[in-house]
Design a protein around this motif. Structure first.
Motif, PDB file in Angstrom:
ATOM      1  N   LYS A  11      -5.956 -40.876  56.280  1.00  0.00           N
ATOM      2  CA  LYS A  11      -5.797 -39.417  55.458  1.00  0.00           C
ATOM      3  C   LYS A  11      -7.098 -39.300  54.610  1.00  0.00           C
ATOM      4  CE  LYS A  11      -1.900 -39.930  54.497  1.00  0.00           C
ATOM      5  NZ  LYS A  11      -0.897 -39.857  53.663  1.00  0.00           N
ATOM      6  N   PRO A  12      -8.476 -38.415  53.826  1.00  0.00           N
ATOM      7  CA  PRO A  12      -9.419 -38.017  53.146  1.00  0.00           C
ATOM      8  C   PRO A  12      -8.889 -38.183  51.947  1.00  0.00           C
ATOM      9  CG  PRO A  12      -8.432 -35.916  54.237  1.00  0.00           C
ATOM     10  CD  PRO A  12      -7.974 -36.851  55.203  1.00  0.00           C
ATOM     11  N   LYS A  13      -9.745 -39.117  50.723  1.00  0.00           N
ATOM     12  CA  LYS A  13      -9.196 -39.371  49.832  1.00  0.00           C
ATOM     13  C   LYS A  13      -9.152 -37.161  48.890  1.00  0.00           C
ATOM     14  CE  LYS A  13      -9.488 -41.791  45.443  1.00  0.00           C
ATOM     15  NZ  LYS A  13     -10.847 -41.789  44.564  1.00  0.00           N
ATOM     16  N   SER A  14      -7.855 -37.123  48.583  1.00  0.00           N
ATOM     17  CA  SER A  14      -7.976 -36.073  47.478  1.00  0.00           C
ATOM     18  C   SER A  14      -7.904 -35.804  46.260  1.00  0.00           C
ATOM     19  CB  SER A  14      -6.972 -35.769  48.450  1.00  0.00           C
ATOM     20  OG  SER A  14      -5.573 -35.914  48.374  1.00  0.00           O
ATOM     21  N   CYS A  15      -8.408 -35.176  45.641  1.00  0.00           N
ATOM     22  CA  CYS A  15      -7.683 -34.844  44.183  1.00  0.00           C
ATOM     23  C   CYS A  15      -8.274 -33.879  43.887  1.00  0.00           C
ATOM     24  CB  CYS A  15      -8.730 -36.030  43.473  1.00  0.00           C
ATOM     25  SG  CYS A  15     -10.520 -35.365  43.459  1.00  0.00           S
ATOM     26  N   PHE A  16      -7.991 -33.188  42.301  1.00  0.00           N
ATOM     27  CA  PHE A  16      -8.584 -31.908  41.997  1.00  0.00           C
ATOM     28  C   PHE A  16      -9.837 -32.137  41.002  1.00  0.00           C
ATOM     29  CE2 PHE A  16      -4.261 -31.452  42.792  1.00  0.00           C
ATOM     30  CZ  PHE A  16      -4.262 -29.797  43.177  1.00  0.00           C
ATOM     31  N   LEU A  17     -10.517 -30.816  41.791  1.00  0.00           N
ATOM     32  CA  LEU A  17     -11.478 -31.281  40.621  1.00  0.00           C
ATOM     33  C   LEU A  17     -12.172 -29.966  40.137  1.00  0.00           C
ATOM     34  CD1 LEU A  17     -13.613 -31.122  43.883  1.00  0.00           C
ATOM     35  CD2 LEU A  17     -13.503 -32.786  42.145  1.00  0.00           C
ATOM     36  N   ARG A  18     -12.437 -29.707  38.389  1.00  0.00           N
ATOM     37  CA  ARG A  18     -12.800 -28.936  37.376  1.00  0.00           C
ATOM     38  C   ARG A  18     -14.191 -28.109  37.753  1.00  0.00           C
ATOM     39  NH1 ARG A  18     -10.256 -27.555  32.996  1.00  0.00           N
ATOM     40  NH2 ARG A  18      -9.109 -29.409  32.780  1.00  0.00           N
ATOM     41  N   VAL A  19     -14.159 -27.499  38.282  1.00  0.00           N
ATOM     42  CA  VAL A  19     -15.538 -26.734  38.573  1.00  0.00           C
ATOM     43  C   VAL A  19     -15.514 -24.986  37.779  1.00  0.00           C
ATOM     44  CG1 VAL A  19     -16.375 -25.387  40.596  1.00  0.00           C
ATOM     45  CG2 VAL A  19     -15.226 -27.190  40.617  1.00  0.00           C
ATOM     46  N   ARG A  20     -16.993 -25.178  37.579  1.00  0.00           N
ATOM     47  CA  ARG A  20     -17.124 -24.533  36.522  1.00  0.00           C
ATOM     48  C   ARG A  20     -17.774 -23.476  37.086  1.00  0.00           C
ATOM     49  NH1 ARG A  20     -20.761 -26.590  32.251  1.00  0.00           N
ATOM     50  NH2 ARG A  20     -19.230 -27.247  31.285  1.00  0.00           N
ATOM     51  N   CYS A  21     -17.617 -21.859  37.034  1.00  0.00           N
ATOM     52  CA  CYS A  21     -18.486 -20.765  38.145  1.00  0.00           C
ATOM     53  C   CYS A  21     -19.600 -20.663  37.642  1.00  0.00           C
ATOM     54  CB  CYS A  21     -16.883 -19.266  37.499  1.00  0.00           C
ATOM     55  SG  CYS A  21     -18.059 -18.409  38.104  1.00  0.00           S
ATOM     56  N   PRO A  22     -20.843 -20.297  38.660  1.00  0.00           N
ATOM     57  CA  PRO A  22     -21.784 -20.766  38.377  1.00  0.00           C
ATOM     58  C   PRO A  22     -22.366 -19.365  37.822  1.00  0.00           C
ATOM     59  CG  PRO A  22     -21.453 -20.272  40.759  1.00  0.00           C
ATOM     60  CD  PRO A  22     -20.383 -20.836  39.642  1.00  0.00           C
ATOM     61  N   ASP A  23     -21.674 -18.178  37.634  1.00  0.00           N
ATOM     62  CA  ASP A  23     -21.666 -16.589  37.419  1.00  0.00           C
ATOM     63  C   ASP A  23     -20.987 -16.451  36.172  1.00  0.00           C
ATOM     64  OD1 ASP A  23     -22.675 -16.309  39.784  1.00  0.00           O
ATOM     65  OD2 ASP A  23     -21.117 -15.082  40.543  1.00  0.00           O
ATOM     66  N   CYS A  24     -19.967 -16.309  35.934  1.00  0.00           N
ATOM     67  CA  CYS A  24     -19.400 -15.911  34.384  1.00  0.00           C
ATOM     68  C   CYS A  24     -18.800 -17.576  33.513  1.00  0.00           C
ATOM     69  CB  CYS A  24     -17.949 -15.122  34.879  1.00  0.00           C
ATOM     70  SG  CYS A  24     -16.768 -16.705  35.354  1.00  0.00           S
ATOM     71  N   GLY A  25     -19.056 -18.323  34.427  1.00  0.00           N
ATOM     72  CA  GLY A  25     -18.944 -19.726  33.496  1.00  0.00           C
ATOM     73  C   GLY A  25     -17.031 -20.836  33.533  1.00  0.00           C
ATOM     74  N   ASN A  26     -16.321 -20.057  33.963  1.00  0.00           N
ATOM     75  CA  ASN A  26     -15.268 -20.103  34.053  1.00  0.00           C
ATOM     76  C   ASN A  26     -15.071 -21.179  34.741  1.00  0.00           C
ATOM     77  OD1 ASN A  26     -12.315 -19.307  34.401  1.00  0.00           O
ATOM     78  ND2 ASN A  26     -12.016 -19.197  36.394  1.00  0.00           N
ATOM     79  N   GLU A  27     -13.670 -22.083  33.849  1.00  0.00           N
ATOM     80  CA  GLU A  27     -13.513 -23.048  34.802  1.00  0.00           C
ATOM     81  C   GLU A  27     -12.304 -23.435  35.127  1.00  0.00           C
ATOM     82  OE1 GLU A  27     -13.895 -26.817  31.976  1.00  0.00           O
ATOM     83  OE2 GLU A  27     -16.796 -26.480  31.644  1.00  0.00           O
ATOM     84  N   GLN A  28     -12.154 -23.635  36.530  1.00  0.00           N
ATOM     85  CA  GLN A  28     -10.746 -23.569  36.935  1.00  0.00           C
ATOM     86  C   GLN A  28     -10.724 -25.235  38.324  1.00  0.00           C
ATOM     87  OE1 GLN A  28     -11.463 -19.771  38.598  1.00  0.00           O
ATOM     88  NE2 GLN A  28      -9.943 -20.649  40.728  1.00  0.00           N
ATOM     89  N   LEU A  29      -9.007 -25.396  38.515  1.00  0.00           N
ATOM     90  CA  LEU A  29      -9.180 -26.803  38.721  1.00  0.00           C
ATOM     91  C   LEU A  29      -9.016 -26.079  40.590  1.00  0.00           C
ATOM     92  CD1 LEU A  29      -6.199 -28.653  37.318  1.00  0.00           C
ATOM     93  CD2 LEU A  29      -8.738 -28.939  37.247  1.00  0.00           C
ATOM     94  N   VAL A  30      -9.813 -26.853  41.141  1.00  0.00           N
ATOM     95  CA  VAL A  30     -10.331 -26.579  42.901  1.00  0.00           C
ATOM     96  C   VAL A  30      -9.630 -28.241  43.155  1.00  0.00           C
ATOM     97  CG1 VAL A  30     -11.611 -26.020  44.439  1.00  0.00           C
ATOM     98  CG2 VAL A  30     -11.831 -25.271  42.068  1.00  0.00           C
ATOM     99  N   TYR A  31      -8.674 -27.270  44.450  1.00  0.00           N
ATOM    100  CA  TYR A  31      -8.386 -28.491  45.258  1.00  0.00           C
ATOM    101  C   TYR A  31      -9.231 -29.592  46.105  1.00  0.00           C
ATOM    102  CZ  TYR A  31      -5.695 -31.691  47.975  1.00  0.00           C
ATOM    103  OH  TYR A  31      -4.791 -32.786  49.274  1.00  0.00           O
ATOM    104  N   SER A  32      -9.759 -31.039  46.222  1.00  0.00           N
ATOM    105  CA  SER A  32     -10.588 -31.484  46.814  1.00  0.00           C
ATOM    106  C   SER A  32     -11.456 -30.903  48.695  1.00  0.00           C
ATOM    107  CB  SER A  32     -10.943 -32.751  46.500  1.00  0.00           C
ATOM    108  OG  SER A  32      -9.660 -33.138  47.135  1.00  0.00           O
ATOM    109  N   ASN A  33      -9.811 -30.576  49.239  1.00  0.00           N
ATOM    110  CA  ASN A  33      -9.141 -30.680  50.496  1.00  0.00           C
ATOM    111  C   ASN A  33      -9.309 -29.097  50.211  1.00  0.00           C
ATOM    112  OD1 ASN A  33     -10.189 -33.052  49.844  1.00  0.00           O
ATOM    113  ND2 ASN A  33     -10.081 -33.942  51.940  1.00  0.00           N
TER     114      ASN A  33
END
Ligand code: ZN
Length: 66
Positions: A11-33
């Motif tokens: 199984k590929p290692k999976s986690c959650f990433l906090r990603v900042r939107c390049p357009d509006c700067g909003n940060e939200q959690l994104v599943y890695s897979n």
């Protein structure tokens, strides 16, 4: 030691990433897979695209939550 399906199909290692939107700067959690495209909750910019494994992240990863 006999191999079972989990070692044959790792199984590929999976986690959650906090990603900042390049357009509006909003940060939200994104599943890695992700299975689907993940869009910003605010402006709907694509933040992550599924690749069959680890996502292609379009924004800036500001944290990794394991
Ligand atoms: Zn946004």
């Amino acid at each position: 030691m006999s191999a079972d399906w989990e070692t044959l199909i790792p199984k590929p290692k999976s986690c959650f990433l906090r990603v900042r939107c390049p357009d509006c700067g909003n940060e939200q959690l994104v599943y890695s897979n992700p299975v689907n495209v993940i869009r910003c909750n605010i402006c709907k910019t694509t933040l992550a695209s599924p690749t069959g494994g680890k996502a292609k992240i379009s924004g800036e990863i500001t944290a990794i939550m394991e």
